[in-house]
Motif scaffolding. Structure first.
Motif, PDB file in Angstrom:
ATOM      1  N   GLY A  63      29.765  26.938  44.094  1.00  0.00           N
ATOM      2  CA  GLY A  63      29.914  28.172  43.335  1.00  0.00           C
ATOM      3  C   GLY A  63      29.221  28.095  41.982  1.00  0.00           C
ATOM      4  N   ASN A  64      29.255  29.201  41.263  1.00  0.00           N
ATOM      5  CA  ASN A  64      28.581  29.261  39.953  1.00  0.00           C
ATOM      6  C   ASN A  64      29.184  28.296  38.945  1.00  0.00           C
ATOM      7  OD1 ASN A  64      26.583  31.475  40.176  1.00  0.00           O
ATOM      8  ND2 ASN A  64      28.384  32.614  40.820  1.00  0.00           N
ATOM      9  N   LEU A  65      30.506  28.331  38.827  1.00  0.00           N
ATOM     10  CA  LEU A  65      31.154  27.432  37.860  1.00  0.00           C
ATOM     11  C   LEU A  65      30.999  25.976  38.309  1.00  0.00           C
ATOM     12  CD1 LEU A  65      32.957  27.284  35.289  1.00  0.00           C
ATOM     13  CD2 LEU A  65      34.922  27.247  36.814  1.00  0.00           C
ATOM     14  N   SER A 108      39.504  27.421  41.259  1.00  0.00           N
ATOM     15  CA  SER A 108      40.281  28.422  41.979  1.00  0.00           C
ATOM     16  C   SER A 108      39.400  29.157  42.983  1.00  0.00           C
ATOM     17  CB  SER A 108      40.922  29.405  40.997  1.00  0.00           C
ATOM     18  OG  SER A 108      39.955  29.903  40.102  1.00  0.00           O
ATOM     19  N   SER A 109      39.994  29.466  44.129  1.00  0.00           N
ATOM     20  CA  SER A 109      39.290  30.176  45.198  1.00  0.00           C
ATOM     21  C   SER A 109      38.972  31.604  44.745  1.00  0.00           C
ATOM     22  CB  SER A 109      40.203  30.209  46.421  1.00  0.00           C
ATOM     23  OG  SER A 109      39.725  31.119  47.369  1.00  0.00           O
ATOM     24  N   ASN A 110      37.931  32.172  45.325  1.00  0.00           N
ATOM     25  CA  ASN A 110      37.605  33.574  45.021  1.00  0.00           C
ATOM     26  C   ASN A 110      38.119  34.514  46.119  1.00  0.00           C
ATOM     27  OD1 ASN A 110      35.872  32.930  47.046  1.00  0.00           O
ATOM     28  ND2 ASN A 110      33.978  33.236  45.889  1.00  0.00           N
ATOM     29  N   GLU A 111      38.950  33.991  47.028  1.00  0.00           N
ATOM     30  CA  GLU A 111      39.448  34.834  48.118  1.00  0.00           C
ATOM     31  C   GLU A 111      40.797  35.443  47.718  1.00  0.00           C
ATOM     32  OE1 GLU A 111      37.242  33.065  51.960  1.00  0.00           O
ATOM     33  OE2 GLU A 111      39.003  31.914  51.405  1.00  0.00           O
ATOM     34  N   ALA A 123      35.021  20.570  52.538  1.00  0.00           N
ATOM     35  CA  ALA A 123      36.435  20.891  52.336  1.00  0.00           C
ATOM     36  C   ALA A 123      36.599  22.398  52.332  1.00  0.00           C
ATOM     37  CB  ALA A 123      36.932  20.329  51.004  1.00  0.00           C
ATOM     38  N   ALA A 138      32.100  23.340  44.611  1.00  0.00           N
ATOM     39  CA  ALA A 138      30.905  22.881  43.900  1.00  0.00           C
ATOM     40  C   ALA A 138      29.684  23.740  44.204  1.00  0.00           C
ATOM     41  CB  ALA A 138      30.625  21.420  44.245  1.00  0.00           C
ATOM     42  N   ALA A 170      41.083  26.738  53.320  1.00  0.00           N
ATOM     43  CA  ALA A 170      41.843  27.446  54.361  1.00  0.00           C
ATOM     44  C   ALA A 170      42.033  26.594  55.613  1.00  0.00           C
ATOM     45  CB  ALA A 170      41.120  28.743  54.719  1.00  0.00           C
TER      46      ALA A 170
HETATM   47  N1  LIG Z   1      37.351  33.962  34.301  1.00  0.00           N
HETATM   48  C1  LIG Z   1      36.592  34.851  34.902  1.00  0.00           C
HETATM   49  O1  LIG Z   1      36.051  35.782  34.303  1.00  0.00           O
HETATM   50  C2  LIG Z   1      36.358  34.719  36.356  1.00  0.00           C
HETATM   51  C3  LIG Z   1      35.417  35.542  36.966  1.00  0.00           C
HETATM   52  C4  LIG Z   1      35.183  35.373  38.330  1.00  0.00           C
HETATM   53  C5  LIG Z   1      35.883  34.406  39.018  1.00  0.00           C
HETATM   54  N2  LIG Z   1      36.795  33.630  38.398  1.00  0.00           N
HETATM   55  C6  LIG Z   1      37.555  32.565  39.117  1.00  0.00           C
HETATM   56  O2  LIG Z   1      36.895  31.342  38.865  1.00  0.00           O
HETATM   57  C7  LIG Z   1      36.487  30.745  40.103  1.00  0.00           C
HETATM   58  C8  LIG Z   1      35.149  30.075  39.916  1.00  0.00           C
HETATM   59  O3  LIG Z   1      34.211  31.024  39.439  1.00  0.00           O
HETATM   60  P1  LIG Z   1      32.760  31.086  40.018  1.00  0.00           P
HETATM   61  O4  LIG Z   1      32.013  31.970  39.135  1.00  0.00           O
HETATM   62  O5  LIG Z   1      32.263  29.722  40.306  1.00  0.00           O
HETATM   63  O6  LIG Z   1      33.008  31.816  41.417  1.00  0.00           O
HETATM   64  P2  LIG Z   1      32.077  31.742  42.715  1.00  0.00           P
HETATM   65  O7  LIG Z   1      30.653  31.542  42.325  1.00  0.00           O
HETATM   66  O8  LIG Z   1      32.452  32.928  43.517  1.00  0.00           O
HETATM   67  O9  LIG Z   1      32.535  30.398  43.436  1.00  0.00           O
HETATM   68  C9  LIG Z   1      33.743  30.296  44.104  1.00  0.00           C
HETATM   69  C10 LIG Z   1      33.746  28.994  44.848  1.00  0.00           C
HETATM   70  O10 LIG Z   1      34.968  28.933  45.595  1.00  0.00           O
HETATM   71  C11 LIG Z   1      34.619  28.447  46.873  1.00  0.00           C
HETATM   72  N3  LIG Z   1      35.601  28.823  47.866  1.00  0.00           N
HETATM   73  C12 LIG Z   1      36.063  30.053  48.159  1.00  0.00           C
HETATM   74  N4  LIG Z   1      36.908  29.989  49.190  1.00  0.00           N
HETATM   75  C13 LIG Z   1      36.951  28.683  49.561  1.00  0.00           C
HETATM   76  C14 LIG Z   1      37.609  27.993  50.584  1.00  0.00           C
HETATM   77  N5  LIG Z   1      38.396  28.630  51.465  1.00  0.00           N
HETATM   78  N6  LIG Z   1      37.444  26.661  50.676  1.00  0.00           N
HETATM   79  C15 LIG Z   1      36.639  26.002  49.817  1.00  0.00           C
HETATM   80  N7  LIG Z   1      35.971  26.603  48.829  1.00  0.00           N
HETATM   81  C16 LIG Z   1      36.117  27.933  48.717  1.00  0.00           C
HETATM   82  C17 LIG Z   1      33.276  29.077  47.183  1.00  0.00           C
HETATM   83  O11 LIG Z   1      32.654  28.379  48.255  1.00  0.00           O
HETATM   84  P3  LIG Z   1      31.394  28.990  49.050  1.00  0.00           P
HETATM   85  O12 LIG Z   1      30.182  28.620  48.215  1.00  0.00           O
HETATM   86  O13 LIG Z   1      31.436  28.277  50.346  1.00  0.00           O
HETATM   87  O14 LIG Z   1      31.606  30.461  49.160  1.00  0.00           O
HETATM   88  C18 LIG Z   1      32.586  28.867  45.840  1.00  0.00           C
HETATM   89  O15 LIG Z   1      32.069  27.571  45.753  1.00  0.00           O
HETATM   90  C19 LIG Z   1      36.479  31.901  41.110  1.00  0.00           C
HETATM   91  O16 LIG Z   1      36.657  31.425  42.409  1.00  0.00           O
HETATM   92  C20 LIG Z   1      37.614  32.754  40.616  1.00  0.00           C
HETATM   93  O17 LIG Z   1      38.860  32.235  41.058  1.00  0.00           O
HETATM   94  C21 LIG Z   1      37.030  33.755  37.083  1.00  0.00           C
END
Ligand SMILES: NC(=O)c1ccc[n+]([C@@H]2O[C@H](COP(=O)([O-])OP(=O)(O)OC[C@H]3O[C@@H](n4cnc5c(N)ncnc54)[C@H](OP(=O)(O)O)[C@@H]3O)[C@@H](O)[C@H]2O)c1
Length: 285
Positions: free
Chosen positions: A9-11, A73-76, A51, A7, A54
């Motif tokens: 993250g950007n999405l 989905s995770s960004n890792e 939460a 939550a 990992a």
């Molecule tokens: N379709 C597309 O073009 C596109 C582009 C980019 C990404 N994506 C995918 O879509 C997802 C969501 O996009 P977004 O723009 O919201 O990405 P984002 O801003 O990078 O957000 C990713 C989220 O995942 C969380 N996260 C990462 N590792 C975690 C862990 N071990 N435990 C709990 N939370 C964890 C991050 O938490 P923190 O805030 O604590 O870091 C953050 O809240 C990405 O993670 C990636 O899988 C898709």
């Protein structure tokens, strides 16, 4: 209760905003890795829980009482399948009634390198026996509009997608669709292929940027290996540079284009036009 992971993250932020238009704040649980950094979410009156995908030990408490869960989905890169499996296990233990997952467009047949983690996660969710929804998101428009500064400065957008089209949509539109699914009924075991109404090539993107900014910007197509090298030169981490070059090479073959109207249908309106996203991006620069 509806749980949204990632939550912070950007999405995730957009999903929470969209959900708040549909359900009371008291019914929403936002999970984040670091609660201290998520003060803005706490101010919204929603429940905030910690939460870390990992750290499986953190997940049981995070999902207690959950009826529906959105796993963002995770960004890792490289860690995702194991992390997602830990979340799925916690959802099974909490007996959730619907697990929604942000997957990738045509994850089951896509040749993009990104697809394997998403397909493995979809398979793990199916194996869990939980009712599911796969929100197979296409490309984010923001991938093309978020960092226009260098493009405007140098008059060039670099890529390796040739004349391939991107049926991209904004994060806010993908998020609104996720909120519609989480707050609605009848989505069990559905697979939605989510893309924008309008597909564009990177030359068309450059033309639209030029028109809006009033500065000439041309698309410069590179072989994928050269594009990857350029991205490394801009300071991107190696796995991200490789993933972006691979995704452009896939787009050249049509992997990020689709005529699906699932997104429009979940939204009940047209998806946000590229021109509008470019205008907003340039105005907020
Ligand atoms: N379709 C597309 O073009 C596109 C582009 C980019 C990404 N994506 C995918 O879509 C997802 C969501 O996009 P977004 O723009 O919201 O990405 P984002 O801003 O990078 O957000 C990713 C989220 O995942 C969380 N996260 C990462 N590792 C975690 C862990 N071990 N435990 C709990 N939370 C964890 C991050 O938490 P923190 O805030 O604590 O870091 C953050 O809240 C990405 O993670 C990636 O899988 C898709």
């Amino acid at each position: 209760m509806i749980v949204v992971t990632g939550a912070s993250g950007n999405l995730g932020g957009h999903v929470i905003a969209s959900l708040l238009e549909k359900v009371p704040a008291a019914k929403i649980i936002a999970t984040v890795r670091n609660v201290e950094k998520a003060g803005d979410l706490a101010k919204l009156g929603i429940h905030l829980r910690q939460a870390d995908y990992a750290k499986p030990a953190t997940l049981a408490a995070a999902f207690a009482g959950a009826e529906k869960v959105l796993l963002i989905s995770s960004n890792e890169l490289g860690e995702r399948v194991a992390q997602h499996q830990a979340v799925i296990n916690a959802c099974v233990a909490a007996n959730v009634k619907l697990l929604a997952y942000t997957s990738l467009l045509r994850a089951d047949t896509s040749t993009l390198s990104l697809a394997s983690d998403h397909l493995a996660t979809e398979q793990a969710i199916r194996s869990s026996g939980l009712p599911f929804v796969f929100l197979r998101n296409g490309w984010y428009q923001e991938n093309h509009t978020e960092a226009l500064g260098p493009a405007l400065q140098h008059g060039a957008i670099l890529g390796a997608a040739g004349d391939g089209k991107f049926a991209a949509a904004t994060r806010a539109d993908y998020a609104a669709a996720a909120a519609a699914v989480l707050s609605g009924q009848g989505h069990e075991n559905k697979v939605y292929e989510l893309v924008g109404d309008e597909a564009y090539t990177l030359s068309e993107l450059a033309a639209e940027v030029s028109k809006t900014a009033g500065t000439a910007v041309a698309y410069q197509n590179l072989p994928p290996a050269e594009y990857e090298k350029a991205l490394l030169g801009f300071g991107l981490p190696a796995p991200v540079a490789a993933m972006l070059a691979d995704s452009d090479a896939g787009a050249a073959k049509g992997e990020l284009e689709s005529a699906s109207r699932d997104l429009r249908s979940l939204l009940g309106r047209s998806t946000t036009a590229l021109a509008q996203s470019i205008r907003s991006a340039i105005q907020t620069k």
